[in-house]
Design a protein around this motif. Sequence first.
Motif, PDB file in Angstrom:
ATOM      1  N   SER A   1      -3.295   4.693  -2.747  1.00 43.43           N
ATOM      2  CA  SER A   1      -4.359   5.515  -2.164  1.00 43.43           C
ATOM      3  C   SER A   1      -4.219   6.960  -2.628  1.00 43.43           C
ATOM      4  CB  SER A   1      -4.301   5.433  -0.645  1.00 43.43           C
ATOM      5  OG  SER A   1      -3.089   5.974  -0.171  1.00 43.43           O
TER       6      SER A   1
ATOM      7  N   LEU B   1       0.858  -1.187   0.000  1.00 36.01           N
ATOM      8  CA  LEU B   1       0.000   0.000   0.000  1.00 36.01           C
ATOM      9  C   LEU B   1       0.893   1.235   0.000  1.00 36.01           C
ATOM     10  CD1 LEU B   1      -2.751   1.428   0.351  1.00 36.01           C
ATOM     11  CD2 LEU B   1      -2.450   1.124   2.824  1.00 36.01           C
TER      12      LEU B   1
ATOM     13  N   GLN C   1       0.002  -7.732  -4.935  1.00 38.48           N
ATOM     14  CA  GLN C   1      -0.993  -6.665  -4.920  1.00 38.48           C
ATOM     15  C   GLN C   1      -0.333  -5.304  -4.701  1.00 38.48           C
ATOM     16  OE1 GLN C   1      -4.370  -6.773  -5.472  1.00 38.48           O
ATOM     17  NE2 GLN C   1      -4.349  -4.532  -5.305  1.00 38.48           N
TER      18      GLN C   1
ATOM     19  N   PRO D   1      -3.603   6.312  -8.292  1.00 35.91           N
ATOM     20  CA  PRO D   1      -4.646   5.363  -7.856  1.00 35.91           C
ATOM     21  C   PRO D   1      -5.033   4.366  -8.958  1.00 35.91           C
ATOM     22  CG  PRO D   1      -5.139   7.542  -7.036  1.00 35.91           C
ATOM     23  CD  PRO D   1      -3.946   7.700  -7.948  1.00 35.91           C
TER      24      PRO D   1
ATOM     25  N   THR E   1      -3.537   0.822  -9.164  1.00 38.30           N
ATOM     26  CA  THR E   1      -3.951  -0.223  -8.240  1.00 38.30           C
ATOM     27  C   THR E   1      -4.355  -1.470  -9.006  1.00 38.30           C
ATOM     28  OG1 THR E   1      -4.671   1.328  -6.534  1.00 38.30           O
ATOM     29  CG2 THR E   1      -5.648  -0.875  -6.496  1.00 38.30           C
TER      30      THR E   1
ATOM     31  N   THR F   1      -1.593  -1.385  -4.121  1.00 38.95           N
ATOM     32  CA  THR F   1      -2.720  -0.505  -3.846  1.00 38.95           C
ATOM     33  C   THR F   1      -2.205   0.910  -3.651  1.00 38.95           C
ATOM     34  OG1 THR F   1      -3.926  -2.305  -2.780  1.00 38.95           O
ATOM     35  CG2 THR F   1      -4.701  -0.067  -2.359  1.00 38.95           C
TER      36      THR F   1
END
Length: 120
Positions: free
Chosen positions: A119, A11, A115, A88, A91, A117
């Motif tokens: 933000s 993230l 993954q 974003p 993602t 991600t």
Amino acid sequence: QVHLVESGGGLVQAGGSLRLSCAASGRTFSNYVMGWFRQAPGKEREFVAEISESGMTTRYADSVKGRFTSSRDNTKDTLYLQMNNLKPEDTATYYCAAPPTIASSKWTYWGRGTQVTVSS
């Protein structure tokens, strides 16, 4: 059998950076082009980047050109994707891929993905 394992996802805030890795095994890594793909929820898998056997030639999707850089270390059988200025819309689950044979334009071998991600 070819085995690909991605790592490095996570993230991050928009504008940040991540470096993905893909460890390859099962055959002579330096003989094959390698690729990166991504798949966002509800969307089809899309091409991100491709790198030649030596690493001297790369090709990128327009959406990541100038922000992502693919490289490889043939002494470590590892592929990399440096992702800067993340947005974003980056993602997705990121996959590395390899062709079945030398000089093939198909992608047959896939990792399980990592993954990413971003933000806002």
